[in-house]
Scaffold this active site. Structure first.
Site, mmCIF file in Angstrom:
data_model
loop_
_atom_site.group_PDB
_atom_site.id
_atom_site.type_symbol
_atom_site.label_atom_id
_atom_site.label_comp_id
_atom_site.label_asym_id
_atom_site.label_seq_id
_atom_site.Cartn_x
_atom_site.Cartn_y
_atom_site.Cartn_z
ATOM 1 N N ASP A 480 30.426 41.529 40.794
ATOM 2 C CA ASP A 480 30.952 42.184 41.995
ATOM 3 C C ASP A 480 30.426 43.615 42.098
ATOM 4 O O ASP A 480 29.931 44.201 41.122
ATOM 5 C CB ASP A 480 32.493 42.198 41.888
ATOM 6 C CG ASP A 480 33.187 42.275 43.237
ATOM 7 O OD1 ASP A 480 32.516 42.570 44.242
ATOM 8 O OD2 ASP A 480 34.421 42.054 43.276
ATOM 9 N N ASP A 550 34.952 38.485 51.776
ATOM 10 C CA ASP A 550 36.336 38.617 51.329
ATOM 11 C C ASP A 550 37.287 38.064 52.375
ATOM 12 O O ASP A 550 38.494 37.972 52.133
ATOM 13 C CB ASP A 550 36.671 40.092 51.065
ATOM 14 C CG ASP A 550 36.392 40.456 49.616
ATOM 15 O OD1 ASP A 550 36.107 39.545 48.820
ATOM 16 O OD2 ASP A 550 36.445 41.653 49.287
HETATM 17 C C1 DGJ Z 1 36.038 41.975 45.858
HETATM 18 C C2 DGJ Z 1 35.741 40.512 45.770
HETATM 19 O O1 DGJ Z 1 35.024 40.086 46.872
HETATM 20 C C3 DGJ Z 1 37.047 39.772 45.610
HETATM 21 O O2 DGJ Z 1 36.821 38.390 45.633
HETATM 22 C C4 DGJ Z 1 37.668 40.190 44.329
HETATM 23 O O3 DGJ Z 1 36.856 39.814 43.263
HETATM 24 C C5 DGJ Z 1 37.898 41.693 44.331
HETATM 25 N N1 DGJ Z 1 36.694 42.405 44.655
HETATM 26 C C6 DGJ Z 1 38.401 42.151 43.002
HETATM 27 O O4 DGJ Z 1 38.463 43.499 42.909
#
Ligand code: DGJ
Length: 731
Positions: A480, A550
């Site tokens: 991430d 997200d």
């Molecule tokens: C952003 C990601 O896209 C989410 O799926 C998750 O992993 C969060 N970060 C966690 O901080």
């Protein structure tokens, strides 16, 4: 083996061709490299086309020439120089030792070779054997400055794809400063274009956006240090009449995950230039005598038959010749991720029932998301401390991963390797690892800061920490990145070279990825950057799939996944079923619709399975079993977009197996109406004379019927409905 590249010595014309496309350019007056054509294959080119000569006021001529009909300012070119009479956007800008920015690059020589040379340290399309492609390297030179530019063109045997990149060599005795180095340029004469790009924002990525190209300069770009949610590094130029199935489309997909720019200029006489490469914003590069600078590459695609054909070319090349992992053709595991189920509020005891439930529903992998390390109870601490949080896992991470494995599930884990929290042991030990401009307080974003990945010691620290965790039986990594770069400065470089930091950052990240993915070939890596903030072909070289957004709301996902499919294969697009009301939009959609949207990609769940009703659990069990039966077709079949949800009330798409034996059609109706218009879905890509049977109703249709009469869409009785059709060809 037939040659794919020819040079007509007499007429000085290069011709790159295969059964699908031709790409032609010539050496013009003054040895200027001039673009002739990119489009449908021309079997025999007789070399007659010459750019017309006409004296145009204020478009100057070649030095020493009396020919007023020839100007660099109007000539379609392959790679334009700066400051010597072409007033359009240049491909390259170099500041020389005497302070000048002027160059006039002229043809010097060329080389044709089988295969495709490796671009060091960069992601790229590759060949499996040297016979599937040929590469032309054309060397341009500015004799006065003693700088050379190699233009690299690779053409594959059976694809409508050409890859392009450039490499600058400093043959002079002084160092020079590169202010801009594009990977490619393409000039078009007598064409009127629309641009299609994929803009967006966090949780709202890659919307299909089409606009007319008019006079002036238009730039699609990222200045965020990554490819970004805001403007994906893909642009198409299409004829004004082009639609999904007809008309010309030129695609430009930049294989790079840092700052990018696609500059498009319609010039004084209606010609169009596109220049693609690393964004020159805050970019400069000191090129010492004898040194070279290699740009990343662009995947160019031509389609004479609309956007679907262009997309399929991208799907095939990225899937088959960009993704390298052993998972590229493996059916991807159906996972459950605990992020939307628990956020930071979990420990081993809370997660175990989710694992148990996943097992009983047939789910194949459990992914432990953010919050397992350091002392991380919220997003304000611990980034950089990749050691298990003992409060949440008192017996260590291995104990929990063993538990998951005992349930016969794979175990995946989340990292955010490029980041640092002020409240972290890493920061306390190495204040200087945090990227910041001396004496200036850096700007936080999500309460976190960026590590200076351009420095080897920073990468080594993170690598060593990650290896300790990855050696503990990890099957999958979600990588991430939850903020963009700001306060860009590296203590590893002298003040004069700070313009190199953006690019060196991403080269550093690529180097780390290379080490990790080579060391752990059995780990499935998934890209993520606050959802789909780094969804690009460069990333796909290291990670076969990426978290698309997200935003897990089914209706929002229709436009996001639709837009993403323009440039990226379905096997890279991950999609999860989440709870309602949706955490991003508050919308309540039926479980079936959520699942149908997620099944249109690499499928998974992102909710607390233990909170579902018995009925929902039964439904999920069926969904999981059903997806397993169609997963190969969805992930590796040919994908066709049928209805664009961007401005409409419906979305539709379909998957067809390569032998056209099996077909899945997905139709989504967004809102319901009291007096609905009847709508139909017309299929494509089938064999006309074969009989296809609906697997559920057993009704039979010929391919011709489905592709001409189509099928009536069901009339929706409520908002947010979906319908799937599954056809199989009768033997
Ligand atoms: C952003 C990601 O896209 C989410 O799926 C998750 O992993 C969060 N970060 C966690 O901080």
């Amino acid at each position: 083996m037939q040659d794919l590249i020819e040079f007509d010595e007499q007429r000085k014309v290069f011709h790159l061709h295969n059964t699908k496309i031709s790409y032609l350019f010539s050496v013009e007056d003054g040895n200027v490299l001039s673009h002739l054509y990119f489009g449908k294959a021309i079997t025999k080119y007789h070399g007659q086309l010459r750019y017309p000569r006409i004296d145009r006021g204020f478009s100057g001529n070649l030095p020493g020439s009396t020919d007023r009909g020839f100007s660099r300012d109007t000539l379609p070119q392959e790679y334009s120089s700066n400051g010597t009479g072409d007033y359009r956007i240049p491909a390259v800008i170099i500041q020389h030792n005497n302070g000048s920015y002027a160059d006039a690059f002229c043809f010097k020589n060329y080389k044709i070779e089988n295969g495709k040379p490796q671009l060091e340290g960069l992601p790229q399309a590759y060949v499996k054997n040297p016979n599937e492609a040929q590469t032309l390297t054309v060397t341009l030179e500015d004799q006065i400055n003693q700088i050379e530019v190699d233009l690299l063109y690779t053409i594959y045997r059976n694809r409508a794809v050409i890859t392009r990149a450039a490499c600058v060599k400093n043959n002079s005795k002084d160092s020079v400063t590169l202010e801009k180095v594009a990977s490619m340029q393409l000039d078009f004469v007598a064409k009127k274009f629309d641009s299609i790009c994929l803009p967006g924002a966090h949780a709202n990525e890659r919307h299909f956006d089409r606009a007319k190209i008019d006079y002036g300069v238009k730039s699609f770009e990222s200045r965020r240090g990554t490819s970004s949610h805001h403007m994906n590094p893909f642009v198409a130029l299409v004829d004004e009449k082009t639609d999904e199935f007809s008309g010309e489309a030129y695609g430009f997909n930049f294989v790079y995950s840092g700052n990018h720019a696609f500059q498009i200029e319609k010039d004084q006489i209606g010609q169009t230039r596109i220049v693609v490469g690393i964004n020159d914003y805050d970019f400069s590069w000191k090129l010492d005598a004898g040194k070279t600078f290699q740009t990343p590459e662009v995947l160019l695609v031509y389609s004479a038959n609309g956007l679907n054909e262009m997309s399929q070319e991208y799907h095939h090349i990225i899937r088959e010749r960009v993704v390298r992992s052993k998972f590229k053709y493996q059916e991807r595991p159906i996972l459950v991720n605990n992020w939307e189920a628990t956020y930071f509020d979990f420990d081993e005891e809370k997660l175990k029932p989710i694992v148990d439930e996943a097992k009983s529903l047939g789910i194949e992998m459990f992914v432990l998301d953010d919050g397992w390390f350091g002392k991380r109870d919220d997003d304000t601490s611990s980034l950089g401390d990749w050691k298990v949080y003992h409060k949440k896992f008192p017996q260590g991470l291995k104990h929990f991963s063993d538990y998951v494995h005992e349930q016969k599930l794979k175990f995946g884990i989340w990292f955010e390797p490029e980041m640092i929290s002020i409240d972290s042991d890493l920061y306390r030990a190495h204040l200087d690892y945090l990227m910041q401009v001396p004496k200036r307080d850096p700007s936080p974003s999500r309460s976190q800061f960026v590590l200076d990945m351009s420095r080897a010691e920073v990468r080594d620290n993170i690598y060593t920490q990650m290896v300790e965790i990855l050696d503990e039986g990890i099957d999958y990594v979600k990588w991430d990145m939850n903020r963009h770069l700001s306060d860009v400065y590296s203590l590893g470089l002298p003040p004069k070279q700070q313009g190199e930091v953006y690019h060196r950052y991403i080269l550093g990240v690529y180097e780390l990825l290379e080490k990790l993915t080579q060391r752990y070939p059995n780990i499935l890596f998934e890209g993520c950057s606050g959802g789909g903030g780094r969804f690009d072909a460069g990333w796909a070289y290291y990670m076969p799939q990426s978290w698309t957004s997200d935003n897990t709301d089914a209706i929002a996902r229709l436009t996001i996944q639709y837009g993403t499919s323009l440039a990226y294969p379905i096997s890279t697009i991950t999609a999860h079923v989440s709870a309602i009301p949706n955490h991003q939009t508050g919308r309540k959609t039926p479980l079936k619709t959520r699942s149908d949207v997620a099944m249109s990609g690499v499928f998974g769940y992102e909710l607390d399975l233990t909170q579902m009703t018995l009925q929902e659990k039964n439904d999920v069990k069926e969904q999981v079993a059903f997806y397993k039966s169609i997963r190969k077709l969805v992930q590796f079949g040919d994908f066709y977009r049928l209805k664009n949800p961007t401005n409409g009330n419906q979305a539709a798409w379909m998957f067809v197996s390569s032998n056209r034996d099996e077909v899945m059609v997905f139709v989504f109706q967004i809102l319901a109406f009291a007096q609905p218009e009847f709508t139909k879905t017309i299929l494509v890509g089938l064999d006309e004379d074969r009989t296809y049977q609906d697997v559920v109703t057993k009704e039979e249709f010929t391919g011709l019927e489905l592709m001409n009469l189509g099928i009536y869409d069901p009339v929706a009785q409520e908002d947010y409905t979906s319908k799937i059709y599954h056809f199989k060809a009768l033997k």
